[in-house]
Design a protein around this motif. Structure first.
Motif, PDB file in Angstrom:
ATOM      1  N   UNK A   1       7.268   5.235  -1.671  1.00  0.00           N
ATOM      2  CA  UNK A   1       6.801   5.269  -0.279  1.00  0.00           C
ATOM      3  C   UNK A   1       5.699   4.239  -0.019  1.00  0.00           C
ATOM      4  N   UNK A   2       5.753   3.601   1.135  1.00  0.00           N
ATOM      5  CA  UNK A   2       4.721   2.639   1.542  1.00  0.00           C
ATOM      6  C   UNK A   2       4.108   3.096   2.863  1.00  0.00           C
ATOM      7  N   UNK A   3       2.882   2.627   3.091  1.00  0.00           N
ATOM      8  CA  UNK A   3       2.165   2.941   4.320  1.00  0.00           C
ATOM      9  C   UNK A   3       1.678   1.646   4.954  1.00  0.00           C
ATOM     10  N   UNK A   4       1.358   1.724   6.232  1.00  0.00           N
ATOM     11  CA  UNK A   4       0.700   0.639   6.938  1.00  0.00           C
ATOM     12  C   UNK A   4      -0.710   1.111   7.255  1.00  0.00           C
ATOM     13  N   UNK A   5      -1.627   0.182   7.383  1.00  0.00           N
ATOM     14  CA  UNK A   5      -3.017   0.512   7.677  1.00  0.00           C
ATOM     15  C   UNK A   5      -3.343   0.123   9.117  1.00  0.00           C
ATOM     16  N   UNK A   6      -4.094   0.970   9.799  1.00  0.00           N
ATOM     17  CA  UNK A   6      -4.520   0.723  11.176  1.00  0.00           C
ATOM     18  C   UNK A   6      -5.993   1.118  11.311  1.00  0.00           C
ATOM     19  N   UNK A   7      -6.647   0.682  12.394  1.00  0.00           N
ATOM     20  CA  UNK A   7      -8.059   1.044  12.562  1.00  0.00           C
ATOM     21  C   UNK A   7      -8.243   2.552  12.726  1.00  0.00           C
ATOM     22  N   UNK A   8      -9.339   3.057  12.205  1.00  0.00           N
ATOM     23  CA  UNK A   8      -9.674   4.471  12.373  1.00  0.00           C
ATOM     24  C   UNK A   8      -9.811   4.819  13.853  1.00  0.00           C
ATOM     25  N   UNK A   9      -9.305   5.975  14.226  1.00  0.00           N
ATOM     26  CA  UNK A   9      -9.510   6.504  15.572  1.00  0.00           C
ATOM     27  C   UNK A   9      -8.556   6.009  16.635  1.00  0.00           C
ATOM     28  N   UNK A  10      -7.757   5.001  16.342  1.00  0.00           N
ATOM     29  CA  UNK A  10      -6.817   4.481  17.331  1.00  0.00           C
ATOM     30  C   UNK A  10      -5.520   5.290  17.251  1.00  0.00           C
ATOM     31  N   UNK A  11      -5.609   6.523  17.720  1.00  0.00           N
ATOM     32  CA  UNK A  11      -4.540   7.508  17.516  1.00  0.00           C
ATOM     33  C   UNK A  11      -3.296   7.245  18.348  1.00  0.00           C
ATOM     34  N   UNK A  12      -3.438   6.789  19.579  1.00  0.00           N
ATOM     35  CA  UNK A  12      -2.258   6.465  20.390  1.00  0.00           C
ATOM     36  C   UNK A  12      -1.516   5.282  19.774  1.00  0.00           C
TER      37      UNK A  12
ATOM     38  N   UNK B   1       0.823  -1.204   0.000  1.00  0.00           N
ATOM     39  CA  UNK B   1       0.000   0.000   0.000  1.00  0.00           C
ATOM     40  C   UNK B   1       0.864   1.264   0.000  1.00  0.00           C
ATOM     41  N   UNK B   2       0.402   2.263  -0.747  1.00  0.00           N
ATOM     42  CA  UNK B   2       1.095   3.550  -0.798  1.00  0.00           C
ATOM     43  C   UNK B   2       0.193   4.632  -0.206  1.00  0.00           C
ATOM     44  N   UNK B   3       0.713   5.853  -0.154  1.00  0.00           N
ATOM     45  CA  UNK B   3      -0.096   6.946   0.383  1.00  0.00           C
ATOM     46  C   UNK B   3      -1.260   7.315  -0.536  1.00  0.00           C
ATOM     47  N   UNK B   4      -1.342   6.708  -1.713  1.00  0.00           N
ATOM     48  CA  UNK B   4      -2.478   6.917  -2.613  1.00  0.00           C
ATOM     49  C   UNK B   4      -3.516   5.795  -2.462  1.00  0.00           C
ATOM     50  N   UNK B   5      -3.420   5.032  -1.391  1.00  0.00           N
ATOM     51  CA  UNK B   5      -4.315   3.890  -1.191  1.00  0.00           C
ATOM     52  C   UNK B   5      -5.791   4.298  -1.220  1.00  0.00           C
ATOM     53  N   UNK B   6      -6.622   3.513  -1.880  1.00  0.00           N
ATOM     54  CA  UNK B   6      -8.055   3.813  -1.890  1.00  0.00           C
ATOM     55  C   UNK B   6      -8.731   3.469  -0.563  1.00  0.00           C
ATOM     56  N   UNK B   7      -8.015   2.828   0.348  1.00  0.00           N
ATOM     57  CA  UNK B   7      -8.604   2.397   1.621  1.00  0.00           C
ATOM     58  C   UNK B   7      -8.643   3.495   2.667  1.00  0.00           C
ATOM     59  N   UNK B   8      -8.098   4.668   2.384  1.00  0.00           N
ATOM     60  CA  UNK B   8      -7.989   5.737   3.384  1.00  0.00           C
ATOM     61  C   UNK B   8      -9.344   6.278   3.850  1.00  0.00           C
TER      62      UNK B   8
END
Length: 156
Positions: free
Chosen positions: A130-141, A105-112
């Motif tokens: 550049x690559x990104x990792x995905x995490x659940x929404x709202x889990x900011x800490x 996944x990149x920063x252009x991911x459609x999953x954002x």
């Protein structure tokens, strides 16, 4: 004008003290991901992607998997891997069954629109950008702790 500034400063101080007194921390995790994972289990999803994420039977490897394993060590957790398509992993993040997902996944991911996306990291071995990792929404800490680790480990 001076009175307004003084009143605004007092109001901000009162709000800050009130929040502090409530035990609220910022950033926070409404679902408690970071607290649950520390000393426990990190549920990670993996979508095969070249050298970044390799899958051989039940073994997950590659440079992104190594980063996840290192992060898990930093929070005294063990990783439990789930292998699937990006869409399956996003569904699992949304339902609370996974704590993070990796792949190409990149920063252009459609999953954002459905999950949160870490900052983009260019120094990951095997990445073609550049690559990104995905995490659940709202889990900011949780996301902040993960990004702090990645900032230390991934060459700029």
């Amino acid at each position: 004008m001076r009175r307004w500034r003084r009143a605004s400063s007092v109001a901000l101080l009162v709000i800050a003290l009130s929040v502090t007194g409530c035990g609220i921390t910022i950033p926070s995790d409404p679902q408690g991901t970071l607290d649950r994972v520390r000393g426990g289990e990190l549920r990670a999803g993996a979508s095969p992607s070249g050298e970044l994420v390799t899958v051989d039977g039940s073994d997950v490897g590659g440079s992104l998997a190594d980063l996840v394993e290192g992060f898990a060590d930093s929070v005294d957790a063990r990783v439990t891997w789930t292998v699937g398509s990006e869409e399956d992993l996003v569904d699992a993040l949304e339902s609370g069954d996974l704590d993070l997902a990796i792949g190409g996944m990149t920063d252009a991911t459609p999953w954002s629109q459905r999950v949160s996306v870490t900052r983009a990291y260019e120094g990951v071995p095997g990445a073609h950008g550049p690559v990104v990792l995905l995490v659940p929404l709202g889990e900011n800490a949780w996301q902040a702790d993960l990004e702090t680790y990645l900032d230390r480990e991934v060459a700029p």
